[in-house]
Write a protein that holds these residues in place. Structure first.
Motif, PDB file in Angstrom:
ATOM      1  N   MET A  13     -13.672  34.731   0.080  1.00 50.53           N
ATOM      2  CA  MET A  13     -14.510  33.608  -0.183  1.00 50.53           C
ATOM      3  C   MET A  13     -14.180  32.602   0.936  1.00 50.53           C
ATOM      4  SD  MET A  13     -14.055  32.138  -4.142  1.00 50.53           S
ATOM      5  CE  MET A  13     -14.789  32.908  -5.454  1.00 50.53           C
ATOM      6  N   THR A  14     -13.193  32.477   1.543  1.00 43.93           N
ATOM      7  CA  THR A  14     -12.880  31.500   2.443  1.00 43.93           C
ATOM      8  C   THR A  14     -13.629  31.783   3.956  1.00 43.93           C
ATOM      9  OG1 THR A  14     -10.507  30.940   1.692  1.00 43.93           O
ATOM     10  CG2 THR A  14     -11.156  30.128   4.022  1.00 43.93           C
ATOM     11  N   SER A  15     -13.388  33.307   3.951  1.00 42.21           N
ATOM     12  CA  SER A  15     -14.071  33.998   5.285  1.00 42.21           C
ATOM     13  C   SER A  15     -15.699  33.746   5.132  1.00 42.21           C
ATOM     14  CB  SER A  15     -13.631  35.294   5.235  1.00 42.21           C
ATOM     15  OG  SER A  15     -12.039  35.613   5.350  1.00 42.21           O
ATOM     16  N   PHE A  16     -16.097  34.034   3.884  1.00 38.46           N
ATOM     17  CA  PHE A  16     -17.567  34.136   3.980  1.00 38.46           C
ATOM     18  C   PHE A  16     -18.347  32.685   4.104  1.00 38.46           C
ATOM     19  CE2 PHE A  16     -21.302  33.618   1.127  1.00 38.46           C
ATOM     20  CZ  PHE A  16     -22.382  34.418   1.770  1.00 38.46           C
ATOM     21  N   VAL A  17     -17.450  31.623   3.388  1.00 43.72           N
ATOM     22  CA  VAL A  17     -17.821  30.336   3.448  1.00 43.72           C
ATOM     23  C   VAL A  17     -17.727  29.979   5.024  1.00 43.72           C
ATOM     24  CG1 VAL A  17     -17.471  27.990   2.871  1.00 43.72           C
ATOM     25  CG2 VAL A  17     -17.446  29.512   1.252  1.00 43.72           C
ATOM     26  N   LEU A  18     -16.954  30.088   5.673  1.00 42.39           N
ATOM     27  CA  LEU A  18     -16.703  29.707   7.249  1.00 42.39           C
ATOM     28  C   LEU A  18     -17.851  30.386   8.093  1.00 42.39           C
ATOM     29  CD1 LEU A  18     -12.734  29.582   7.748  1.00 42.39           C
ATOM     30  CD2 LEU A  18     -14.401  27.540   7.653  1.00 42.39           C
ATOM     31  N   SER A  19     -18.059  31.530   7.629  1.00 47.57           N
ATOM     32  CA  SER A  19     -19.023  32.309   8.530  1.00 47.57           C
ATOM     33  C   SER A  19     -20.549  31.701   8.179  1.00 47.57           C
ATOM     34  CB  SER A  19     -19.040  33.884   8.052  1.00 47.57           C
ATOM     35  OG  SER A  19     -17.609  34.402   8.309  1.00 47.57           O
ATOM     36  N   ARG A  20     -20.468  31.555   6.906  1.00 52.31           N
ATOM     37  CA  ARG A  20     -21.978  31.021   6.423  1.00 52.31           C
ATOM     38  C   ARG A  20     -22.439  29.571   6.822  1.00 52.31           C
ATOM     39  NH1 ARG A  20     -26.380  30.066   5.756  1.00 52.31           N
ATOM     40  NH2 ARG A  20     -27.595  30.480   3.672  1.00 52.31           N
ATOM     41  N   ILE A  21     -21.353  28.890   7.184  1.00 53.11           N
ATOM     42  CA  ILE A  21     -21.451  27.497   7.688  1.00 53.11           C
ATOM     43  C   ILE A  21     -21.557  27.428   9.063  1.00 53.11           C
ATOM     44  CG2 ILE A  21     -20.753  26.544   5.478  1.00 53.11           C
ATOM     45  CD1 ILE A  21     -18.280  25.734   6.479  1.00 53.11           C
ATOM     46  N   GLY A  22     -21.131  28.480   9.670  1.00 50.93           N
ATOM     47  CA  GLY A  22     -21.449  28.506  11.087  1.00 50.93           C
ATOM     48  C   GLY A  22     -19.934  28.220  11.975  1.00 50.93           C
ATOM     49  N   ASP A  49     -21.318  20.084   0.397  1.00 49.26           N
ATOM     50  CA  ASP A  49     -22.632  20.606   0.093  1.00 49.26           C
ATOM     51  C   ASP A  49     -22.784  21.800   0.498  1.00 49.26           C
ATOM     52  OD1 ASP A  49     -23.750  18.670  -1.390  1.00 49.26           O
ATOM     53  OD2 ASP A  49     -24.819  17.403   0.235  1.00 49.26           O
ATOM     54  N   SER A  50     -22.418  22.169   1.872  1.00 52.62           N
ATOM     55  CA  SER A  50     -22.362  23.606   2.768  1.00 52.62           C
ATOM     56  C   SER A  50     -21.449  24.474   1.991  1.00 52.62           C
ATOM     57  CB  SER A  50     -21.926  23.109   4.165  1.00 52.62           C
ATOM     58  OG  SER A  50     -22.958  22.316   4.785  1.00 52.62           O
ATOM     59  N   ILE A  51     -20.228  23.747   1.723  1.00 55.16           N
ATOM     60  CA  ILE A  51     -19.262  25.063   1.129  1.00 55.16           C
ATOM     61  C   ILE A  51     -19.838  25.299  -0.140  1.00 55.16           C
ATOM     62  CG2 ILE A  51     -17.035  24.932   0.187  1.00 55.16           C
ATOM     63  CD1 ILE A  51     -15.917  22.544   1.931  1.00 55.16           C
ATOM     64  N   CYS A  52     -20.288  24.273  -1.134  1.00 54.15           N
ATOM     65  CA  CYS A  52     -20.707  24.887  -2.354  1.00 54.15           C
ATOM     66  C   CYS A  52     -22.099  25.657  -2.374  1.00 54.15           C
ATOM     67  CB  CYS A  52     -20.957  23.587  -3.148  1.00 54.15           C
ATOM     68  SG  CYS A  52     -19.243  22.825  -3.700  1.00 54.15           S
ATOM     69  N   GLY A  53     -22.704  25.255  -1.442  1.00 59.56           N
ATOM     70  CA  GLY A  53     -24.170  26.271  -1.158  1.00 59.56           C
ATOM     71  C   GLY A  53     -23.518  27.709  -0.709  1.00 59.56           C
ATOM     72  N   ALA A  54     -22.633  27.625   0.046  1.00 56.17           N
ATOM     73  CA  ALA A  54     -22.233  28.993   0.527  1.00 56.17           C
ATOM     74  C   ALA A  54     -21.454  29.854  -0.614  1.00 56.17           C
ATOM     75  CB  ALA A  54     -21.362  29.130   1.854  1.00 56.17           C
TER      76      ALA A  54
END
Length: 467
Positions: A131-140, A306-311
């Motif tokens: 989850m941490t990896s995906f969120v960080l990747s998703r938000i750039g 917002d970015s974290i929860c969206g990802a």
């Protein structure tokens, strides 16, 4: 005495060779090293989808391990599964090459990152690190990430990014988490586990005390605040911290948790006040806890909520964590890694909340762990309508005391479960064919090779769709 790996162990190395490259941790490390510019490959004792995928990614793999294939490697890496007298490991040491344990190399890489995030815990660390990896990747943020299982969103167990952010799942089973000195840490939970290594619950706690002391100043640790032992350890450490959990005294809390069809919705409270609704595409309260950990850490690091929860809403999970192997409108086949009683109970509770009939095929892991935990399985299967227990996966252990799956079966039956039976491994597929489930959830569960049975069952279904 500190065990932190402070040296850059891969510095000046050109070629790496990984003994046991087919393991989830070793395969990920092989990909990370390739990303960093090292050539190489490794060996494993059997062919698997992991070894095939490694070859597809341009990494050499030899099967059998009966010959020495070190070649020109100047760095040799082994895992805890490799015996000290292993042919290639013995030769590597004899030849004077650099030889390190997998965790030492991973810790070396992580300890030299600009911002290192370690994810630990008795349960949940794979999904939380994913989850941490995906969120960080998703938000750039372009992180480099190492996870213990393939992330469904990415189809691999690594993210090959830069050095500014490094995320790693960290294993506590053999004390190797003490090699790490991260800037940030998530500790998902802490229970008596791996006591064959630690010998006592107190020794395990002391090991986590040592890890907490190594977190960089000022640093931050996010931890499950509903775990009293873990909470006490974090308070004792004096490290800056943020708690997450299901009660309002936690810094980040989930209230009004609502199961969705293979998803979850909850109200996020921060410091006791409602913040927003959060929706996940993975089911279960345990995944809510995982998401809270990610929200707590990344928001404290300065990323937008917002970015974290969206990802998080886009996160699809990892392989062998409630992985959907086959699905129709009425029937679902899942594969799950759960093997500790707490994990088993959490997964089955999440599946029961779907409202479907739940059949579980469970493979206990290791004779030593079965003997240690068999009483704790008494109520672990309460949320399954039907329990099929199969033979213990030995993982190379001897069984001098004749430990068998009957220990668990007797506990579950004595606790009042009305539908539990033992089905030996070679009879599982025939039994399932003879007792079809037309409407419900069937989950193959365990840390051994039970996933192979899930694949065989699905293959049989595809070959005989009318069965």
């Amino acid at each position: 005495m500190t065990r932190i790996v402070s040296d850059d162990l891969v510095k000046d190395c050109r070629e790496a060779y990984l003994i046991g490259i087919g393991g989830s941790g070793m395969s990920g490390l092989a990909r990370i090293l390739k990303h960093l510019g090292l050539s190489g490959g490794g060996s494993d004792y059997k062919e698997s989808c992991v070894t095939r995928n490694l070859r597809h990614d341009g990494i050499r793999v030899s099967i059998g391990q009966k010959d020495i294939g070190l070649g020109g490697a100047d760095l040799v890496i082994y895992s805890s599964a490799i015996r000290p007298d292993h042919l290639e490991l013995a030769e590597a040491r004899k030849s004077g090459r650099k030889v390190y344990h997998r965790a030492e190399v991973l810790a070396s890489l992580m300890n030299h990152a600009d911002t290192a995030i370690a994810v630990l815990g008795t349960h949940g660390k794979t999904t939380t690190s994913a989850m941490t990896s995906f969120v960080l990747s998703r938000i750039g943020a372009e992180p480099t990430c190492f996870v213990g299982s393939d992330m469904i969103n990415f189809g691999t167990n690594i993210v090959a990014g830069g050095r500014k952010f490094w995320v790693s799942e960290v294993d506590e089973s053999d004390s190797s988490h003490e090699f790490y000195a991260p800037h940030y840490a998530i500790i998902a939970n802490l229970e008596p586990e791996h006591l064959d290594h630690y010998q006592s619950w107190e020794n395990l706690q002391n090991s986590f005390r040592r890890f907490l002391a190594q977190i960089h100043h000022p640093g931050l640790v996010t931890y499950f605040g509903n775990d009293p032992v873990l909470s006490q350890l974090v308070r004792e450490s004096g490290k800056p911290s943020a708690s997450f959990g299901f009660t309002e005294d936690c810094d980040f809390a989930a209230q009004n948790v609502k199961p969705l069809p293979f998803g979850t919705e909850f109200d996020l409270h921060e410091a006791g006040f409602f913040s927003r609704k959060v929706t996940l595409s993975v089911p279960g309260r345990h995944n809510v806890a995982n998401a809270l950990a990610v929200i707590g850490l990344l928001s404290q690091m300065g990323f937008e909520l917002d970015s974290i929860c969206g990802a998080l809403r886009e996160f699809k999970g990892t392989k062998r964590r409630m992985e959907v192997k086959w699905q129709s409108s009425q029937f679902i086949v899942l594969d799950d890694y759960a093997h500790h009683p707490t994990e088993v109970k959490a997964v089955l509770k999440a599946l029961r909340e779907t409202g479907k009939y739940v059949r579980v095929i469970f493979q206990p892991h290791r004779f030593s762990r079965t003997y240690l935990f068999y009483r704790d399985f008494a109520h672990a299967f309460d949320d399954a309508h039907e329990v099929l227990l199969t033979d213990i996966y030995a993982a190379g252990e001897p069984n001098p005391h004749g430990v068998s799956v009957e220990l668990i079966a007797n506990e579950v039956a004595s606790a009042g479960h009305p539908n539990v039976r033992i089905v030996h491994r070679d009879r599982v597929i025939p039994y399932l064919s003879e007792h079809p489930l037309a409407d419900g959830v069937m989950v193959f569960m365990g840390a051994g090779d039970i996933g192979d049975l899930a694949n065989d069952f699905v293959g049989n279904m595809n070959a005989h769709p009318s069965a």
